[in-house]
Scaffold this active site. Structure first.
Site, PDB file in Angstrom:
ATOM      1  N   LYS A 252       0.821  -1.216   0.000  1.00 15.79           N
ATOM      2  CA  LYS A 252       0.000   0.000   0.000  1.00 15.79           C
ATOM      3  C   LYS A 252       0.854   1.263   0.000  1.00 15.79           C
ATOM      4  O   LYS A 252       0.498   2.266  -0.613  1.00 15.79           O
ATOM      5  CB  LYS A 252      -0.931  -0.002   1.208  1.00 15.79           C
ATOM      6  CG  LYS A 252      -0.216  -0.126   2.540  1.00 15.79           C
ATOM      7  CD  LYS A 252      -0.822  -1.169   3.450  1.00 15.79           C
ATOM      8  CE  LYS A 252      -0.524  -2.566   2.967  1.00 15.79           C
ATOM      9  NZ  LYS A 252      -0.775  -3.613   3.971  1.00 15.79           N
TER      10      LYS A 252
ATOM     11  N   GLU B 150      -5.189  -5.993  -4.589  1.00 13.55           N
ATOM     12  CA  GLU B 150      -6.249  -6.318  -3.621  1.00 13.55           C
ATOM     13  C   GLU B 150      -5.695  -6.491  -2.210  1.00 13.55           C
ATOM     14  O   GLU B 150      -6.317  -6.083  -1.232  1.00 13.55           O
ATOM     15  CB  GLU B 150      -6.971  -7.589  -4.065  1.00 13.55           C
ATOM     16  CG  GLU B 150      -8.194  -7.966  -3.245  1.00 13.55           C
ATOM     17  CD  GLU B 150      -9.312  -6.945  -3.393  1.00 13.55           C
ATOM     18  OE1 GLU B 150      -9.431  -6.122  -2.466  1.00 13.55           O
ATOM     19  OE2 GLU B 150     -10.064  -6.976  -4.393  1.00 13.55           O
TER      20      GLU B 150
ATOM     21  N   GLY C 265       3.608  -7.960  19.297  1.00 20.16           N
ATOM     22  CA  GLY C 265       4.094  -7.953  17.916  1.00 20.16           C
ATOM     23  C   GLY C 265       3.093  -7.393  16.921  1.00 20.16           C
ATOM     24  O   GLY C 265       3.200  -7.633  15.729  1.00 20.16           O
TER      25      GLY C 265
ATOM     26  N   ASP D 153      -0.546   4.081   7.668  1.00 15.99           N
ATOM     27  CA  ASP D 153      -0.887   2.853   6.927  1.00 15.99           C
ATOM     28  C   ASP D 153      -2.341   2.893   6.460  1.00 15.99           C
ATOM     29  O   ASP D 153      -2.648   2.615   5.297  1.00 15.99           O
ATOM     30  CB  ASP D 153      -0.639   1.647   7.849  1.00 15.99           C
ATOM     31  CG  ASP D 153      -1.233   0.371   7.313  1.00 15.99           C
ATOM     32  OD1 ASP D 153      -0.612  -0.246   6.435  1.00 15.99           O
ATOM     33  OD2 ASP D 153      -2.339   0.000   7.759  1.00 15.99           O
TER      34      ASP D 153
ATOM     35  N   LYS E   1      -4.146   3.267   2.503  1.00 14.99           N
ATOM     36  CA  LYS E   1      -5.242   2.451   1.968  1.00 14.99           C
ATOM     37  C   LYS E   1      -6.400   3.334   1.517  1.00 14.99           C
ATOM     38  O   LYS E   1      -6.986   3.132   0.449  1.00 14.99           O
ATOM     39  CB  LYS E   1      -5.692   1.456   3.039  1.00 14.99           C
ATOM     40  CG  LYS E   1      -4.606   0.439   3.410  1.00 14.99           C
ATOM     41  CD  LYS E   1      -4.942  -0.315   4.693  1.00 14.99           C
ATOM     42  CE  LYS E   1      -3.812  -1.277   5.076  1.00 14.99           C
ATOM     43  NZ  LYS E   1      -3.975  -1.839   6.440  1.00 14.99           N
TER      44      LYS E   1
ATOM     45  N   GLY F  40      -2.484 -10.741   8.129  1.00 14.21           N
ATOM     46  CA  GLY F  40      -2.172 -12.132   8.429  1.00 14.21           C
ATOM     47  C   GLY F  40      -1.845 -12.925   7.182  1.00 14.21           C
ATOM     48  O   GLY F  40      -2.208 -12.556   6.072  1.00 14.21           O
TER      49      GLY F  40
END
Lengths: 437, 437
Positions: free
Chosen positions: A113, A137, A195, A209, A213, A310
């Site tokens: 991104k 995507e 984390g 971030d 997007k 993930g």
């Protein structure tokens, strides 16, 4: 099917980056070869991979693939049809390799991104000039097929507004603060120890971030050039547990909410903490899950919800793009040809909204009246007002909560600046937009 | 883009059916010609239309289009590239015209779930043999781009389960019963007077319409032939306001929920009233809104929510398909070639789930014990049991609510049959599956 592009041979992937996402893609291709071939109409194969450390055990058998230490070399290999860029980083190797791939007419599938938010226009023009697909995507809202929904499924709509909770870490922090009654700093440290945070945490908690997007969704939704630098950014570091609790009492939850909308004054893009009704789909969103809301003139409101990060979800999004390419689907990177994307008008948000205001007042006669007068002088009318601590109790100060009627952001900013001159404030007051979702 | 199919001329639509959906499509094509051309890469034009009454005022200017009184003639016109079938009906003219269009190699975009649920396999084979697209986004969940999400976006996943609330009228009735505390019959009449019901209301409240949709999603999700006749169907007519209220007290809402899942015993498809947690996205769904939940092995759970019917949403879905066709996208009708779709195993649902049981017992000593013993003998263990009316109060009968641990549907059915022999029941007990969402 006779009218389909004939793609009889295997579609050959070169994967740059063998972190969780890259390995997730490798696992799917290895495990589901037959299923992918049936769906894509041709085999999907990996021919080469690239990462920093060739010797590290990554939990997948990579012995059948050529190894390139240089992602640019990988991107331009003759036996690579699709360059899968899952290295990350908004410049450097990811940028060089993506540019090289597109220049060589290779299709690119990326989860990056930051790269697209900064260089999306140039990359899209290069892709389209070279007949290459550039698909992303996986770059927005993880496993949720939101780019596809917006670019294809809702292509018959004039898009009115796009909203989203698109950084799982921020939503985890905000919902954890609320459920555990903990202050920001404590939960931030929890998230770091688990984390959940990027190496530079400001990418997450600063809203960067999520802003990346939002800028990509806005380009597609409104046919404008990606303009991350025009996103009004405010992170969650200033959200206090007091405001979370007080908002909750009034039926609202605080979210780091992205909003892009086209107005008569141009494109507005905001990524800021907002109050949303607790009962709304956005308000109910817990933890790391992402949600995107798409509003079109014909379709009305579509809500998409799913995992935002993930190995599995991100690899799923990459594979969706890969299979589209294998099937021969080609469309402009941002839905219309890049050279026809409009220059977005740099509009600071002017769309009115109700605001939540919290002010701590000295225990002085007439303090509340001064606040109300200041708002009235700024043209802001009050929908609800509540006083939380009685003057005289504890430290003698009173917390005043106000929900305004719809007010222009500039009027709110002006009122906030005027409050300091009332002489009745203990500390700088808080103003948070209430987005009508 | 050099690798894209070259489609330079306009894509020409012939629209059969000028009800709300057909007129919705006409309005979009007329209003957004420039936007559609930019997105599709070529103009989208209407050349001909067809409906029963040529003279009726439909609120749109149709004077520029050829008029065909026979939809078959429309479907095969030389100046029609895409036959848009929005007439409805599962056979008769809609079927004849769709078959004629595909035989002539015309692409078809349809909103007709009944037609595809009954004849999807044959139509898909015909389309694929003739190199024609057959698209049906509008047939399932209205404006939600769920066919696209499943067939394309999640194409890298092995799908585990698909669930959905896909009949807005049923969800309206169930949520209205709950919010107003009204019995089914009253709300049914309300819905009828509001025009929410099909001419044959059993299509809605009998679960048939939603079952049609589920059978289409299942075919795509699991690569099996459409098998509507294998859907376990149970409508909402037997859902009582008592059960809605009692379930609510225990944290559940009752929904007409479709579930399709592949098990070791074959494909299970159910469209039945279920309890779902009130706090889940499905549980929170109010009124006529639709929701589909897609579960894949890589992506996890994706939830899509939006309007399930109406002029704008359905026309939006039709236009998404039209633009895909204009862009040259071609894929098999159900995601893999129709001739390779598997014969679904006719599996009655055997997947265990918790069940909600309600029984009205005579005021007799040992009555509750007999119920518990009957369950135990059927191999069903009890998670929660509540007695609502004390025996001796009012009519002396007691309502017993039981939530079981996971039990096989057959074991529940057996226990229900055995209850009659206990001699302690005032009336036939109720059993409703609790779907774990």
């Amino acid at each position: 099917m006779s009218s389909a592009p004939q793609n009889s041979g295997p579609l050959r992937l070169g994967i740059a980056g063998l972190g969780t996402v890259g390995i997730g893609v490798v696992k799917i291709v290895q495990r589901e070869a037959a299923l992918l071939a049936a769906r894509a109409g041709r085999p999907v194969a990996i021919t080469a991979v690239s990462a920093r450390d060739a010797k590290k055990d990554r939990g997948a058998d990579l012995s059948g693939y050529a190894w390139e230490s240089d992602p640019v070399a990988l991107a331009t290999r003759a036996d690579v049809d699709v360059f899968v860029e899952v290295m990350g980083g908004h410049d450097g190797a990811a940028k060089a390799a993506t540019e090289a791939a597109l220049a060589a007419g290779k299709h690119v599938v990326t989860a990056n991104k930051a790269l697209l938010a900064h260089y999306g226009q140039a990359l899209a023009e290069r892709a389209e000039a070279n007949g290459a697909a550039l698909r992303f995507e996986a770059a927005v809202a993880g496993g949720i097929p939101v780019i596809k929904a917006l670019t294809e499924g809702l292509a018959g709509n004039r898009i009115k507004r796009v909203m989203g909770v698109m950084n799982g870490t921020c939503n985890y922090i905000l919902t954890r603060m609320q459920s555990a009654g903990l202050p920001y700093e404590t939960v931030f440290e929890e998230a770091r120890s688990l984390g959940y945070l990027e190496a530079d945490p400001n990418l997450d908690v600063g809203g960067i971030d999520a802003g990346h997007k939002l800028s990509l969704l806005a380009a597609i939704a409104f046919g404008t050039k990606v303009s991350f630098d025009k996103v009004e950014l405010e992170g969650i570091g200033s959200v206090s547990i007091d405001d979370i609790n007080l908002a909750d009492d009034m039926g609202y939850h605080i979210k780091l909410l992205g909003v892009a909308q086209m107005t008569g004054r141009g494109l507005e893009q905001r990524m800021t903490p907002c109050l949303v009704p607790a009962e709304s789909p956005l308000g109910q969103l817990q933890g790391g899950t992402n949600m995107v809301v798409l509003e079109g003139d014909s379709v009305g409101q579509i809500v998409l919800r799913g995992p935002g990060a993930g190995e599995g979800p991100t690899a799923s999004a990459v594979m969706g793009d890969v299979i589209d390419i294998a099937r021969g689907f080609r469309l402009p990177v941002f839905g219309i040809p890049a050279k026809t994307l409009a220059e977005p008008v740099a509009a600071l948000s002017a769309t009115p909204a109700p605001y939540y205001l919290r002010a701590k007042l000295l225990d002085k006669p007439g303090a509340l009246a001064k606040i109300a007068t200041t708002l009235g002088d700024a043209g802001i009318s009050i929908d609800q007002m509540r006083q939380i601590n009685q003057p005289g109790a504890d430290d003698g100060d009173a917390i005043v909560l106000i929900v305004t009627h719809k007010a222009a952001p500039a009027d709110i900013a002006f009122a906030m600046s005027q409050f300091a001159q009332t002489g009745v404030l203990v500390e700088q007051p808080v103003a948070i937009r209430i987005e009508e979702v």
